[in-house]
Design an enzyme around this catalytic site. Structure first.
Site, PDB file in Angstrom:
ATOM      1  N   GLY A 247       0.806  -1.211   0.000  1.00 12.69           N
ATOM      2  CA  GLY A 247       0.000   0.000   0.000  1.00 12.69           C
ATOM      3  C   GLY A 247       0.837   1.257   0.000  1.00 12.69           C
TER       4      GLY A 247
ATOM      5  CD  GLU B 266      -1.581  -1.068  -3.847  1.00  9.40           C
ATOM      6  OE1 GLU B 266      -2.354  -1.625  -4.631  1.00  9.40           O
ATOM      7  OE2 GLU B 266      -1.588  -1.258  -2.610  1.00  9.40           O
TER       8      GLU B 266
ATOM      9  CD  GLU C 133       0.579  -5.658  -2.563  1.00 11.69           C
ATOM     10  OE1 GLU C 133       0.270  -4.499  -2.283  1.00 11.69           O
ATOM     11  OE2 GLU C 133       1.500  -5.938  -3.371  1.00 11.69           O
TER      12      GLU C 133
END
Length: 255
Positions: free
Chosen positions: A106, A109, A129
């Protein structure tokens, strides 16, 4: 607060502050959305920095929190997760990520939501992930492929490997690599310079590029044409052209 918004010189800094690794739990995600929406609304904010502090940008999701979520819980949560990051990506102002240390999962991201990324020499980025039996869920499969191309994105997503700053620069994942002590300073300089520019034209440029990446070229050209013509109704356009004619290029001062 786990995420804060501070403003100086028309630059808003969205700062992650959840020691030790700025894990992106539900509370952080929701707060990111709130502050992104605030930065969008506020006229005194004309550019934005995403920053995690001197040691780490964000090491990813809160895995302990996620471990307790079943399929039903994540069906209900995943849209809110994406919406938080999309709110950052759609801030209609220049956004720079100041990346120190880890920007994983994240965290990576979130950096992808910026328009420009300045990384410390010690930065490490990646989408790990797959090592959890998952895929990126906050826009990584979409924004990463658009930024560095599908094959390079698949390599990072399939393997889950981390890349150091120099490789990230080669891949196009970051735009500049600087000593760790200079990351925020250089990000602020980038943002502060643009904060003095024509706000509506910068918004038009950002929305035209972003919209064009999501559609066919004819539609993208229509978006560009409409914004281009519309800017002729603005004071900034009058100011910029008058300055060019009377003083030469690059001397206009915008309000």
């Amino acid at each position: 607060m786990t995420v804060t918004l501070e403003v100086s010189d028309n630059v808003g800094t969205i700062r992650l502050d959840r020691p030790p690794m700025n894990a992106l739990d539900v509370a952080v995600q929701d707060r990111l959305r709130e502050l992104a929406e605030e930065a969008t609304r506020r006229e005194d904010i004309r550019a934005v920095i995403l920053y995690g502090g001197e040691k780490v940008f964000a090491a990813g999701a809160d895995i302990k929190e996620m471990q307790g979520m079943d399929h039903t819980a994540m069906v209900l949560r995943s849209k809110a997760l994406q919406d938080s990051f999309t709110a950052v990506a759609r801030i209609p102002k220049p956004v720079v990520a100041a990346v120190t240390g880890y920007a994983l999962g994240g965290g990576c991201e979130l950096a992808l939501c910026a328009d420009y990324r300045i990384a410390a020499e010690n930065a490490k980025l990646g989408q790990p992930e797959i090592l959890l039996g998952l895929i990126p869920g906050a826009g990584g499969t979409q924004r990463l492929a658009r930024l560095i191309g599908p094959s390079r994105a698949k390599d990072l997503i399939f393997t889950g490997r981390m890349v150091k700053a120099e490789e990230a620069l080669t891949l196009g994942l970051v735009d500049r690599v600087v000593p760790a002590a200079e990351v925020y300073e250089q990000a602020h300089a980038w943002a502060a310079k643009l904060a003095k520019g024509p706000a509506l034209a910068l918004r038009a440029a950002k929305e035209s590029v972003d919209a064009g990446l999501e559609t066919d070229i004819d539609t993208g050209l229509t978006v560009e044409r409409n914004w281009f013509a519309g800017l002729f109704a603005t004071e900034d356009r009058e100011r910029g052209m008058r300055s060019f004619v009377e003083e030469g290029p690059g001397k206009a001062k915008f309000l």
